[in-house]
Design a protein around this motif. Structure first.
Motif, PDB file in Angstrom:
ATOM      1  N   CYS A 127       0.692  -1.139   0.008  1.00  0.00           N
ATOM      2  CA  CYS A 127      -0.081  -0.210  -0.050  1.00  0.00           C
ATOM      3  C   CYS A 127       0.899   1.300   0.046  1.00  0.00           C
ATOM      4  CB  CYS A 127      -1.052   0.066   1.233  1.00  0.00           C
ATOM      5  SG  CYS A 127      -0.098  -0.002   2.807  1.00  0.00           S
ATOM      6  N   GLN A 128       2.204   1.038   0.271  1.00  0.00           N
ATOM      7  CA  GLN A 128       2.981   2.143   0.075  1.00  0.00           C
ATOM      8  C   GLN A 128       4.335   1.778  -0.396  1.00  0.00           C
ATOM      9  OE1 GLN A 128       3.286   3.246   4.591  1.00  0.00           O
ATOM     10  NE2 GLN A 128       2.176   5.126   3.999  1.00  0.00           N
ATOM     11  N   CYS A 131       8.029   2.651   4.001  1.00  0.00           N
ATOM     12  CA  CYS A 131       7.179   2.741   5.458  1.00  0.00           C
ATOM     13  C   CYS A 131       7.720   3.653   6.157  1.00  0.00           C
ATOM     14  CB  CYS A 131       6.785   1.148   5.979  1.00  0.00           C
ATOM     15  SG  CYS A 131       6.081   1.520   7.215  1.00  0.00           S
ATOM     16  N   ASN A 148       2.618   7.106  -0.776  1.00  0.00           N
ATOM     17  CA  ASN A 148       1.592   6.195  -0.628  1.00  0.00           C
ATOM     18  C   ASN A 148       1.204   5.839  -2.038  1.00  0.00           C
ATOM     19  OD1 ASN A 148       0.965   6.811   2.026  1.00  0.00           O
ATOM     20  ND2 ASN A 148      -0.303   8.432   1.657  1.00  0.00           N
ATOM     21  N   GLY A 181       4.390  -1.476   3.393  1.00  0.00           N
ATOM     22  CA  GLY A 181       3.619  -0.197   3.914  1.00  0.00           C
ATOM     23  C   GLY A 181       2.359  -0.258   5.081  1.00  0.00           C
ATOM     24  N   ASN A 186      -1.994   5.196   4.990  1.00  0.00           N
ATOM     25  CA  ASN A 186      -2.720   5.781   3.952  1.00  0.00           C
ATOM     26  C   ASN A 186      -3.990   5.242   3.834  1.00  0.00           C
ATOM     27  OD1 ASN A 186      -2.921   6.073   1.083  1.00  0.00           O
ATOM     28  ND2 ASN A 186      -1.912   4.470   0.285  1.00  0.00           N
TER      29      ASN A 186
END
Ligand code: SAH
Ligand code: SF4
Length: 363
Positions: A127-128, A131, A148, A181, A186
């Motif tokens: 998701c990213q 991190c 992000n 992530g 996010n």
């Protein structure tokens, strides 16, 4: 420095730029419908496009044969489908784990892992890029956060995994947000991503088959409890007391174990759903009988489950995986105390399939 992989895609070093580009995979069903109406199209085209994209899993507008040719051309221009470019797909020898490495349009590397089990096929989504949490044992956190990912950049990871699973004659059955992530750093795009996958016009992927994993960002857990989606929540605990947890998961300085447990209890009360606690087991760090007893005290009576993940060692970090006997002993202490426990070995160690490891290798 640039690096060229065997697919001839150039990988540029990260410059911390943000993604501003909107692709088809970034649009929820209603947004797509509104976009088409703006273009002077019939709203029912949205259902056709969702069906082609998320059920038939086509890779381009040219395959959407019931759309007018000029619409296909104009959508390819205005709403591209290349949210990510695949630069690598590595399979383990037994073919049961596939690791994808992608390049974003602004030159960032993103990883996804697809795992085949006898009864299910699970995709692990990032998701990213990087991190910000910086857990002591994790490869993803090493270089901090680059940016992000957009919902579309997450959706396309799932869609591409579903395509490969289908090529193997298997449906994609489960999704875990355990790649690169922190999902609750996010939050908005993560929830949008879940909504797009869950949409009945498209993949109709059951929220109960989705697991969101967090290092313990309490506002995110509270917000998730109020969402309409019945997703599973996993909390990366890794230690039963603040002193140890703060060494491993720095966010613990901000949200203590007491606060985390109170938030977890409130989540269970509100949703009626069981929480999974993840516990990366590290030799000589958090694997003693005393620590296991302390963990059992902390979780006793809670509607929860513990997933022990024997550490996947990262080259440049000093942490090691315990011996198998010590892993079993730690799990046995929890079991004896009535805490439901599973030992989950990470898949694909030989293809660096643990969190952030393939990306680290290519960088
Ligand atoms: N950021 C989220 C989700 C991604 S990490 C989180 O931390 O929960 C998914 C899981 O893999 C987390 O439990 C994380 O602590 C664990 N993990 C990270 N690096 C690991 C490693 N080297 N070995 C074993 N587990 C690891
Ligand atoms: Fe981030 Fe999760 Fe890795 Fe911690 S374990 S650094 S929260 S990705």
């Amino acid at each position: 420095m640039t690096e060229t992989l065997d697919t001839n895609v150039r990988i540029m070093p990260s410059r911390g730029r943000r993604a501003t580009r909107t692709t088809l995979f970034d649009l929820g069903f209603e947004e797509l419908r509104a976009r088409l109406v703006d273009l002077g199209q019939q709203p029912f085209r949205a259902a056709q496009i969702y069906d082609w994209t998320y059920q038939k899993l086509v890779t381009g507008y040219e395959q959407m044969s019931n759309l007018p040719a000029e619409l296909r051309v104009s959508l390819a221009e205005s709403l591209p489908m290349d949210a990510l470019t695949q630069v690598h797909a590595l399979e383990t020898d037994d073919g049961e784990t596939v690791k994808f490495l992608y390049n974003t349009h602004d030159g960032q590397l993103v990883e996804t892992v697809l795992m085949f089990y006898p009864d299910r096929a699970t995709v692990c989504v990032s998701c990213q890029v990087g991190c910000a949490v910086g857990c002591a044992f994790c490869a993803t956190g090493l270089g901090g956060l680059q940016r992000n990912l957009t919902a579309g950049e997450m959706v396309v990871q799932a869609v591409n995994a579903a395509r490969l699973a289908h090529e193997h004659g298997r449906p994609l059955t489960n999704l875990v947000m355990m790649g690169m992530g922190e999902p609750f750093h996010n939050y908005r795009e993560t929830i949008k991503f879940i909504g797009i996958l869950n949409d009945k016009h498209g993949m109709n992927f059951g929220a109960r088959r989705i697991t969101v994993s967090t290092s313990g960002i309490l506002p995110g857990i509270e917000r998730l409890a109020a969402e309409p989606y019945q997703v599973n929540l996993a909390i990366s605990l890794h230690a039963p007391n603040d002193e140890l947890r703060s060494q491993l998961v720095p966010i613990n300085d901000r949200f203590s174990i007491d606060q985390l447990m109170a938030t977890a209890r409130a989540y269970i009360e509100r949703t009626g759903r069981r929480i999974s606690f993840e516990y990366a087991l590290m030799k000589g760090i958090n694997d003693s009988d005393e620590v296991a007893e302390e963990l059992a005290d902390l979780l006793s009576g809670m509607l929860c489950h513990v997933n022990i993940i024997p550490l996947n060692p990262v080259d440049v970090l000093p942490y090691e995986r315990p011996e198998t006997a010590d892993i079993d002993r730690f799990a046995a202490v929890l079991e004896a105390r009535g805490i439901p426990t599973t030992v989950r070995y990470s898949r694909g160690v030989e293809i660096a399939a643990a969190c952030g490891q393939l990306r680290a290798k290519f960088q």
